[in-house]
Design a protein around this motif. Sequence first.
Motif, PDB file in Angstrom:
ATOM      1  N   PHE A  24     -63.832 -12.391  -0.119  1.00  0.00           N
ATOM      2  CA  PHE A  24     -64.168 -11.718  -1.366  1.00  0.00           C
ATOM      3  C   PHE A  24     -65.529 -12.185  -1.881  1.00  0.00           C
ATOM      4  O   PHE A  24     -65.939 -13.315  -1.638  1.00  0.00           O
ATOM      5  CB  PHE A  24     -63.100 -11.986  -2.433  1.00  0.00           C
ATOM      6  N   ARG A  25     -66.189 -11.287  -2.590  1.00  0.00           N
ATOM      7  CA  ARG A  25     -67.470 -11.587  -3.223  1.00  0.00           C
ATOM      8  C   ARG A  25     -67.232 -11.870  -4.703  1.00  0.00           C
ATOM      9  O   ARG A  25     -66.604 -11.065  -5.399  1.00  0.00           O
ATOM     10  CB  ARG A  25     -68.407 -10.372  -3.064  1.00  0.00           C
ATOM     11  N   ILE A  26     -67.712 -13.016  -5.193  1.00  0.00           N
ATOM     12  CA  ILE A  26     -67.606 -13.309  -6.628  1.00  0.00           C
ATOM     13  C   ILE A  26     -68.737 -12.566  -7.332  1.00  0.00           C
ATOM     14  O   ILE A  26     -69.915 -12.842  -7.112  1.00  0.00           O
ATOM     15  CB  ILE A  26     -67.679 -14.824  -6.900  1.00  0.00           C
ATOM     16  N   SER A  27     -68.373 -11.609  -8.163  1.00  0.00           N
ATOM     17  CA  SER A  27     -69.376 -10.741  -8.781  1.00  0.00           C
ATOM     18  C   SER A  27     -69.690 -11.117 -10.227  1.00  0.00           C
ATOM     19  O   SER A  27     -70.748 -10.754 -10.748  1.00  0.00           O
ATOM     20  CB  SER A  27     -68.923  -9.283  -8.730  1.00  0.00           C
ATOM     21  N   GLN A  28     -68.776 -11.849 -10.866  1.00  0.00           N
ATOM     22  CA  GLN A  28     -68.973 -12.127 -12.301  1.00  0.00           C
ATOM     23  C   GLN A  28     -68.171 -13.352 -12.712  1.00  0.00           C
ATOM     24  O   GLN A  28     -67.055 -13.567 -12.235  1.00  0.00           O
ATOM     25  CB  GLN A  28     -68.498 -10.904 -13.098  1.00  0.00           C
ATOM     26  N   ARG A  29     -68.797 -14.153 -13.590  1.00  0.00           N
ATOM     27  CA  ARG A  29     -68.084 -15.243 -14.271  1.00  0.00           C
ATOM     28  C   ARG A  29     -68.537 -15.235 -15.730  1.00  0.00           C
ATOM     29  O   ARG A  29     -69.722 -15.381 -16.014  1.00  0.00           O
ATOM     30  CB  ARG A  29     -68.431 -16.612 -13.684  1.00  0.00           C
ATOM     31  N   ILE A  30     -67.580 -15.090 -16.634  1.00  0.00           N
ATOM     32  CA  ILE A  30     -67.883 -15.149 -18.066  1.00  0.00           C
ATOM     33  C   ILE A  30     -66.972 -16.195 -18.684  1.00  0.00           C
ATOM     34  O   ILE A  30     -65.757 -16.168 -18.487  1.00  0.00           O
ATOM     35  CB  ILE A  30     -67.690 -13.791 -18.762  1.00  0.00           C
ATOM     36  N   GLY A  31     -67.570 -17.132 -19.429  1.00  0.00           N
ATOM     37  CA  GLY A  31     -66.779 -18.186 -20.035  1.00  0.00           C
ATOM     38  C   GLY A  31     -67.314 -18.599 -21.393  1.00  0.00           C
ATOM     39  O   GLY A  31     -68.469 -18.336 -21.727  1.00  0.00           O
ATOM     40  N   ASP A  48     -73.169 -26.292 -10.342  1.00  0.00           N
ATOM     41  CA  ASP A  48     -74.178 -26.097 -11.395  1.00  0.00           C
ATOM     42  C   ASP A  48     -73.592 -26.212 -12.800  1.00  0.00           C
ATOM     43  O   ASP A  48     -74.335 -26.427 -13.760  1.00  0.00           O
ATOM     44  CB  ASP A  48     -74.845 -24.716 -11.248  1.00  0.00           C
ATOM     45  N   PHE A  49     -72.275 -26.050 -12.942  1.00  0.00           N
ATOM     46  CA  PHE A  49     -71.710 -26.013 -14.303  1.00  0.00           C
ATOM     47  C   PHE A  49     -70.355 -26.696 -14.438  1.00  0.00           C
ATOM     48  O   PHE A  49     -69.777 -26.699 -15.513  1.00  0.00           O
ATOM     49  CB  PHE A  49     -71.602 -24.562 -14.790  1.00  0.00           C
ATOM     50  N   ARG A  50     -69.848 -27.288 -13.362  1.00  0.00           N
ATOM     51  CA  ARG A  50     -68.496 -27.847 -13.387  1.00  0.00           C
ATOM     52  C   ARG A  50     -68.301 -28.861 -14.514  1.00  0.00           C
ATOM     53  O   ARG A  50     -67.226 -28.960 -15.090  1.00  0.00           O
ATOM     54  CB  ARG A  50     -68.174 -28.503 -12.044  1.00  0.00           C
ATOM     55  N   GLU A  51     -69.315 -29.634 -14.858  1.00  0.00           N
ATOM     56  CA  GLU A  51     -69.194 -30.692 -15.870  1.00  0.00           C
ATOM     57  C   GLU A  51     -69.390 -30.179 -17.303  1.00  0.00           C
ATOM     58  O   GLU A  51     -69.377 -30.966 -18.240  1.00  0.00           O
ATOM     59  CB  GLU A  51     -70.216 -31.803 -15.580  1.00  0.00           C
ATOM     60  N   LYS A  52     -69.598 -28.890 -17.482  1.00  0.00           N
ATOM     61  CA  LYS A  52     -69.952 -28.357 -18.804  1.00  0.00           C
ATOM     62  C   LYS A  52     -68.758 -27.969 -19.677  1.00  0.00           C
ATOM     63  O   LYS A  52     -68.932 -27.464 -20.772  1.00  0.00           O
ATOM     64  CB  LYS A  52     -70.881 -27.145 -18.640  1.00  0.00           C
ATOM     65  N   ASN A  53     -67.537 -28.137 -19.194  1.00  0.00           N
ATOM     66  CA  ASN A  53     -66.341 -27.813 -19.977  1.00  0.00           C
ATOM     67  C   ASN A  53     -66.356 -26.354 -20.451  1.00  0.00           C
ATOM     68  O   ASN A  53     -66.263 -26.057 -21.639  1.00  0.00           O
ATOM     69  CB  ASN A  53     -66.210 -28.762 -21.177  1.00  0.00           C
ATOM     70  N   ILE A  54     -66.486 -25.457 -19.483  1.00  0.00           N
ATOM     71  CA  ILE A  54     -66.491 -24.015 -19.761  1.00  0.00           C
ATOM     72  C   ILE A  54     -65.060 -23.497 -19.659  1.00  0.00           C
ATOM     73  O   ILE A  54     -64.345 -23.825 -18.718  1.00  0.00           O
ATOM     74  CB  ILE A  54     -67.378 -23.269 -18.750  1.00  0.00           C
ATOM     75  N   GLN A  55     -64.660 -22.693 -20.644  1.00  0.00           N
ATOM     76  CA  GLN A  55     -63.347 -22.058 -20.584  1.00  0.00           C
ATOM     77  C   GLN A  55     -63.565 -20.614 -20.110  1.00  0.00           C
ATOM     78  O   GLN A  55     -64.019 -19.756 -20.864  1.00  0.00           O
ATOM     79  CB  GLN A  55     -62.665 -22.080 -21.945  1.00  0.00           C
ATOM     80  N   PHE A  56     -63.262 -20.385 -18.836  1.00  0.00           N
ATOM     81  CA  PHE A  56     -63.570 -19.078 -18.259  1.00  0.00           C
ATOM     82  C   PHE A  56     -62.600 -18.008 -18.731  1.00  0.00           C
ATOM     83  O   PHE A  56     -61.393 -18.132 -18.595  1.00  0.00           O
ATOM     84  CB  PHE A  56     -63.587 -19.164 -16.728  1.00  0.00           C
ATOM     85  N   ARG A  57     -63.175 -16.939 -19.282  1.00  0.00           N
ATOM     86  CA  ARG A  57     -62.400 -15.791 -19.736  1.00  0.00           C
ATOM     87  C   ARG A  57     -62.104 -14.854 -18.556  1.00  0.00           C
ATOM     88  O   ARG A  57     -61.018 -14.310 -18.449  1.00  0.00           O
ATOM     89  CB  ARG A  57     -63.183 -15.036 -20.827  1.00  0.00           C
ATOM     90  N   ILE A  58     -63.114 -14.693 -17.698  1.00  0.00           N
ATOM     91  CA  ILE A  58     -62.907 -13.819 -16.545  1.00  0.00           C
ATOM     92  C   ILE A  58     -63.805 -14.235 -15.386  1.00  0.00           C
ATOM     93  O   ILE A  58     -64.982 -14.556 -15.585  1.00  0.00           O
ATOM     94  CB  ILE A  58     -63.142 -12.333 -16.907  1.00  0.00           C
ATOM     95  N   ILE A  59     -63.213 -14.277 -14.223  1.00  0.00           N
ATOM     96  CA  ILE A  59     -63.948 -14.387 -12.968  1.00  0.00           C
ATOM     97  C   ILE A  59     -63.479 -13.212 -12.124  1.00  0.00           C
ATOM     98  O   ILE A  59     -62.279 -12.941 -12.027  1.00  0.00           O
ATOM     99  CB  ILE A  59     -63.694 -15.726 -12.258  1.00  0.00           C
ATOM    100  N   GLU A  60     -64.446 -12.510 -11.549  1.00  0.00           N
ATOM    101  CA  GLU A  60     -64.137 -11.285 -10.823  1.00  0.00           C
ATOM    102  C   GLU A  60     -64.468 -11.463  -9.348  1.00  0.00           C
ATOM    103  O   GLU A  60     -65.579 -11.856  -8.998  1.00  0.00           O
ATOM    104  CB  GLU A  60     -64.964 -10.142 -11.420  1.00  0.00           C
TER     105      GLU A  60
END
Length: 200
Positions: A24-31, A48-60
């Motif tokens: 699968f191709r990851i097309s979008q990440r919004i958090g 690039d962002f694992r340590e930033k404490n992002i709460q992902f709303r959607i990964i496509e």
Amino acid sequence: MLFHYHFWTPYVEETEKFYEDNGFRISQRIGRYQGEFKEFNPPLKWDDFREKNIQFRIIEARKGTMNITFGYGKRIMFDHIGFLVSVKELEQICENAVKLSWKFDKGERRTFIATPYNFRIELQTNTDVVDSLKSPIKLEELKLEIQKAGLESDLLTLFGNSKNRVHSEIGDLVTIKQVVINNLVSSPIVDPNGVRITNE
């Protein structure tokens, strides 16, 4: 056409890796990051962002005629399945939902129907949500675990035919037990949220 399912999961990174490892191709990440929703789309990687404490709303994740999405949740929770339909089909399905006394929310981009089975159905008329309508890689069938009988009969009323390819068994949870995806895998695999994927 059946094309989509969505989960909430504490295993966001693991789920992304699973689908990416299976083509699968990851097309979008919004958090949500620092109180705002931001995009962390590829070519950004998790390093690039694992340590930033992002709460992902959607990964496509996309492949062929499929679009699978997931977002962060404290526990694994199946949310909805999705169908690509024509504008004419959308109108008829919404009329049929009224006959079933099922509520629906018609949005600009998509329509959601609330079912009495504790999951929703998305109706999508925009073909740009998938990479290719001609791909031989298709979401052929879903087997759901639900807590009460009647789903197949209700889906027959909703769609006006039996081609929706959704089947159910009665159990303790509301979730997807098995997915049949043509031309994707040569043996059964299981995603981090317990979805068994097979090609038959």
